[in-house]
Design a protein around this motif. Sequence first.
Motif, PDB file in Angstrom:
ATOM      1  N   GLY A   1       9.052   8.989   3.296  1.00 45.00           N
ATOM      2  CA  GLY A   1       7.801   9.386   2.645  1.00 45.00           C
ATOM      3  C   GLY A   1       6.566   8.748   3.263  1.00 45.00           C
ATOM      4  O   GLY A   1       5.574   9.441   3.522  1.00 45.00           O
ATOM      5  N   PRO A   2       6.594   7.455   3.530  1.00 45.90           N
ATOM      6  CA  PRO A   2       5.396   6.834   4.105  1.00 45.90           C
ATOM      7  C   PRO A   2       5.054   7.359   5.492  1.00 45.90           C
ATOM      8  O   PRO A   2       3.936   7.168   5.959  1.00 45.90           O
ATOM      9  CB  PRO A   2       5.769   5.345   4.175  1.00 45.90           C
TER      10      PRO A   2
ATOM     11  N   GLY B   1       5.472  12.098   4.399  1.00 49.26           N
ATOM     12  CA  GLY B   1       5.326  12.669   3.075  1.00 49.26           C
ATOM     13  C   GLY B   1       6.659  13.136   2.508  1.00 49.26           C
ATOM     14  O   GLY B   1       6.764  13.450   1.334  1.00 49.26           O
TER      15      GLY B   1
ATOM     16  N   GLN C   1       3.086  12.909  -8.358  1.00 50.13           N
ATOM     17  CA  GLN C   1       2.031  12.461  -7.445  1.00 50.13           C
ATOM     18  C   GLN C   1       0.818  11.967  -8.229  1.00 50.13           C
ATOM     19  O   GLN C   1       0.111  11.066  -7.810  1.00 50.13           O
ATOM     20  CB  GLN C   1       1.603  13.621  -6.545  1.00 50.13           C
TER      21      GLN C   1
ATOM     22  N   ILE D   1       3.524   7.957  -8.735  1.00 47.88           N
ATOM     23  CA  ILE D   1       3.919   8.134  -7.351  1.00 47.88           C
ATOM     24  C   ILE D   1       4.947   7.086  -6.905  1.00 47.88           C
ATOM     25  O   ILE D   1       5.764   7.328  -6.013  1.00 47.88           O
ATOM     26  CB  ILE D   1       2.660   8.096  -6.448  1.00 47.88           C
TER      27      ILE D   1
ATOM     28  N   ILE E   1       8.466   8.561  -7.378  1.00 42.32           N
ATOM     29  CA  ILE E   1       8.627   9.991  -7.108  1.00 42.32           C
ATOM     30  C   ILE E   1       9.987  10.297  -6.466  1.00 42.32           C
ATOM     31  O   ILE E   1      10.614  11.319  -6.772  1.00 42.32           O
ATOM     32  CB  ILE E   1       7.460  10.527  -6.254  1.00 42.32           C
TER      33      ILE E   1
ATOM     34  N   TYR F   1       8.771  -0.444   4.349  1.00 38.85           N
ATOM     35  CA  TYR F   1       7.958   0.281   3.367  1.00 38.85           C
ATOM     36  C   TYR F   1       8.232  -0.047   1.899  1.00 38.85           C
ATOM     37  O   TYR F   1       7.339   0.060   1.080  1.00 38.85           O
ATOM     38  CB  TYR F   1       8.151   1.793   3.556  1.00 38.85           C
ATOM     39  N   ARG F   2       9.458  -0.319   1.551  1.00 42.70           N
ATOM     40  CA  ARG F   2       9.760  -0.556   0.131  1.00 42.70           C
ATOM     41  C   ARG F   2      10.814  -1.630  -0.040  1.00 42.70           C
ATOM     42  O   ARG F   2      11.871  -1.394  -0.616  1.00 42.70           O
ATOM     43  CB  ARG F   2      10.235   0.750  -0.535  1.00 42.70           C
TER      44      ARG F   2
ATOM     45  N   VAL G   1       4.467  14.008  -0.935  1.00 43.16           N
ATOM     46  CA  VAL G   1       5.562  13.404  -1.677  1.00 43.16           C
ATOM     47  C   VAL G   1       5.583  11.894  -1.610  1.00 43.16           C
ATOM     48  O   VAL G   1       5.670  11.216  -2.615  1.00 43.16           O
ATOM     49  CB  VAL G   1       6.928  13.984  -1.240  1.00 43.16           C
ATOM     50  N   GLY G   2       5.510  11.352  -0.426  1.00 42.98           N
ATOM     51  CA  GLY G   2       5.724   9.919  -0.332  1.00 42.98           C
ATOM     52  C   GLY G   2       4.472   9.089  -0.155  1.00 42.98           C
ATOM     53  O   GLY G   2       4.561   7.899   0.075  1.00 42.98           O
ATOM     54  N   GLU G   3       3.312   9.682  -0.262  1.00 39.13           N
ATOM     55  CA  GLU G   3       2.119   8.927   0.099  1.00 39.13           C
ATOM     56  C   GLU G   3       1.953   7.661  -0.739  1.00 39.13           C
ATOM     57  O   GLU G   3       1.519   6.631  -0.259  1.00 39.13           O
ATOM     58  CB  GLU G   3       0.869   9.791  -0.044  1.00 39.13           C
ATOM     59  N   GLY G   4       2.363   7.757  -1.996  1.00 41.21           N
ATOM     60  CA  GLY G   4       2.160   6.621  -2.880  1.00 41.21           C
ATOM     61  C   GLY G   4       2.969   5.412  -2.485  1.00 41.21           C
ATOM     62  O   GLY G   4       2.513   4.283  -2.594  1.00 41.21           O
ATOM     63  N   ALA G   5       4.169   5.663  -2.014  1.00 40.95           N
ATOM     64  CA  ALA G   5       5.019   4.550  -1.630  1.00 40.95           C
ATOM     65  C   ALA G   5       4.298   3.683  -0.619  1.00 40.95           C
ATOM     66  O   ALA G   5       4.295   2.460  -0.702  1.00 40.95           O
ATOM     67  CB  ALA G   5       6.324   5.080  -1.045  1.00 40.95           C
ATOM     68  N   ALA G   6       3.656   4.359   0.303  1.00 43.00           N
ATOM     69  CA  ALA G   6       2.945   3.620   1.327  1.00 43.00           C
ATOM     70  C   ALA G   6       1.753   2.889   0.727  1.00 43.00           C
ATOM     71  O   ALA G   6       1.487   1.728   1.037  1.00 43.00           O
ATOM     72  CB  ALA G   6       2.482   4.565   2.422  1.00 43.00           C
TER      73      ALA G   6
ATOM     74  N   ILE H   1       1.386   1.773  -2.200  1.00 41.64           N
ATOM     75  CA  ILE H   1       1.793   0.658  -3.034  1.00 41.64           C
ATOM     76  C   ILE H   1       2.362  -0.473  -2.198  1.00 41.64           C
ATOM     77  O   ILE H   1       2.195  -1.630  -2.507  1.00 41.64           O
ATOM     78  CB  ILE H   1       2.818   1.147  -4.073  1.00 41.64           C
TER      79      ILE H   1
END
Lengths: 243, 243, 243, 243
Positions: free
Chosen positions: B60-61, B64, B144, B148, B151, D146-147, D226-231, D233
């Motif tokens: 995702g990062p 997406g 989103q 998020i 997700i 990333y997480r 989809v994954g923008e938030g993970a980044a 955060i």
Amino acid sequence: MAPELHRRLAAEALGTAMLVAAVVGSGIMADRLTDDRALALLCNTLPTGAILVVLITVLGPISGAHFNPAVTLVTALHRRMPGGVALVYSVCQIAGAIAGTLVAHLMFELPVLQYSATARTGMSQWISEAVASFGLVFTILAAQRYRIDVIAWLVGLYIVAAYWFTASTSFANPAVTLARALSDTFAGIRPLDIPAFVAAQFAGALLAMAAANLLTSDAIAVEAPVGEGAAAINPPRSSRRTP
Amino acid sequence: MAPELHRRLAAEALGTAMLVAAVVGSGIMADRLTDDRALALLCNTLPTGAILVVLITVLGPISGAHFNPAVTLVTALHRRMPGGVALVYSVCQIAGAIAGTLVAHLMFELPVLQYSATARTGMSQWISEAVASFGLVFTILAAQRYRIDVIAWLVGLYIVAAYWFTASTSFANPAVTLARALSDTFAGIRPLDIPAFVAAQFAGALLAMAAANLLTSDAIAVEAPVGEGAAAINPPRSSRRTP
Amino acid sequence: MAPELHRRLAAEALGTAMLVAAVVGSGIMADRLTDDRALALLCNTLPTGAILVVLITVLGPISGAHFNPAVTLVTALHRRMPGGVALVYSVCQIAGAIAGTLVAHLMFELPVLQYSATARTGMSQWISEAVASFGLVFTILAAQRYRIDVIAWLVGLYIVAAYWFTASTSFANPAVTLARALSDTFAGIRPLDIPAFVAAQFAGALLAMAAANLLTSDAIAVEAPVGEGAAAINPPRSSRRTP
Amino acid sequence: MAPELHRRLAAEALGTAMLVAAVVGSGIMADRLTDDRALALLCNTLPTGAILVVLITVLGPISGAHFNPAVTLVTALHRRMPGGVALVYSVCQIAGAIAGTLVAHLMFELPVLQYSATARTGMSQWISEAVASFGLVFTILAAQRYRIDVIAWLVGLYIVAAYWFTASTSFANPAVTLARALSDTFAGIRPLDIPAFVAAQFAGALLAMAAANLLTSDAIAVEAPVGEGAAAINPPRSSRRTP
């Protein structure tokens, strides 16, 4: 500022519809694919728990994600919601639940309108529903206080457990009970058996309200090990109590 | 600054390949090990949900983590991505999906090139795909906005549920549908049946876009109990709306 | 300030009751629905793990959510709880556990008072219980130190695993063991076999205390990759060690 | 400051021992309780995934929770760990893994010393192991970036999926492979087949290292949904890259 009421009502209707479609639909699918009744219930349980986590997380910020007149009643009794709003919430939940049943039937090529012939009655069923609803509402009330960030997970996991540890498979929701009477499939319940189920559910919910009032307090455990951190991380927010 | 486009495209291809390898591979494994079709579907469901959580979280990062032309289309329609990029995203998703099928066949000693003979057609299948895609895209759009950080979990859990509550076992993804036509195994679909599936998927996705526009708003529920905390913890970030 | 003792004791009793109702109830349900013993155990395992996550999360902030005299003993030995409190904690856990068994019997229309005839004895069972309790208590002690925010999840997941990797299905809890002797159902244990089980459980718990003292320290790994972030995000809080 | 080396080594040995005890033990239990091979594998899969989440979370802060020489090798190649430490890490992992097998045999009253007769060989098995290890190591490397807060979950979920989508049931770990050769049970592997398995595992791990270097970068996606938030955060911490 809260979202406008019509958005909240739409969220309640949509969420309850998707919840019931998942309960009824996965029951039909599981029942079709296996003769093992434990396996069928497992394949009904996991999708139900999973969709609850999803729906409560994404619709909670809009409507509170009750999807359940018993939860709405407790909310109103806690004076966090006017009685009139609680009433329309419940109507939308019931309408959504019924729509969810119909959609499940459409997806599985079944007659859209049906009545269940599955008898679910007797003292052990009613005790089961009261226990199931007690646990559900207690979980919600305590989670609101201590770990609101994971409440969707707790509700989903609670239902996964309650499907199995109660003899009734834990309906625990008057709107869902009503809608399941309209499906003569795995997840159905005979219309005749609804009133006692719903009464037991409300009884369990009110009992949970009393238990939560007695047990939860603003003071936090400091000595006991297992859960101390949860409290430290999520101190009770007294502001939430303000109506 | 976004990662360079070629990295994003590689992430889309790799992620879709691993997703499809997991869907097709676990279907083959399950089908080989049991005659119980519900058990086989369960053993296809859980790996699919699990790998979705993993892939969306780690890729995702970078890109997406769409892995799905229907999601990419909605992203482009929201003006969060230029049309040209959406197009190459979709091409890479399809290429990755096909590669994933081939890798699954290699791992299970099956002919690499196959065509599925599994008929999946009819109104109930199409309604199922529309419902499945509606729920998937609505979940993504609402997540989103509100949560998020989880997700990936919501998408994985949604698919776990949708495998069971839809009659089609919820393909909900045009690239995956195409790739599954190239596997005459548990998870396959007859090439002939692709167009209607894909049309239903796009229809469900567009419907979800409309529903999300109607239901989500910047205002936050303050009275309703279950989900209020989610909103408090993850206030909608208006900046995200900026194209 | 800690909640008043009577609230903490009520939380221990309620939590242990719900835990045992879930263990015994899901065992009965599973046993009734299938002849496959692995499936029955799976359908006993998942509800047990799920309810543990729920109960520890919502009751942990009140009482610490021990639900287990072995955990309470370790807490007292760490001087985080006076011996007298530990004793009444244990009494409430046992009372709650027994009540949970009775409620499960009520829900499933079984004779309320029963004695199990299921023999669970022999060296391999005792080693199993010692290993199971070692892992449980080590998990709790290390989680308190490093990731208290997810301790409920870790305990639930640990028990899901331990049900399967120990020959005894991992009772790992003296109060639950006692209560399960009062149920001649899937989850039962012959009263005669209790003492050795409980002895093995306490032995495992004390071993875990020693191992945790040896292994955990305030220093944090900086080179090794997999877990470094956990430490970075949740630095050990030395204040927690203060009695 | 890192924990002293002897603590880290003890954590690696203990963690690998518990992991292998869970893999082998749950395999024995499942195999004894059912004739359905898919159900047995499912009952082997879920405990394995669950214990991985637990062990990586609680031991990660001490040793990094590799439990796997392939992960340790990649760590050393990234210059995050001296070669000598990597070597003793691997020795302790292997010793722990063997001890775990022995404990599982003790718990299930089996001969402590055994050799597996289960043939696992051929190109499709080796491709499977390379794919499985590629995915595992890629997941770890990307999650570190990333997480890191959920890395234990990602590894557990990845293995749940990989048990099913690879033809080899995804050993993906040289130490575990070696130890499983010492158990003539459900999870065993013929000693003769070890070298090719281990070679495939290292090949997959190195490939993952290359892929992670190509795909991950410090730049963050801003358009894709989809994954923008993970980044957002968990922004990449450049300091982590410093050896």
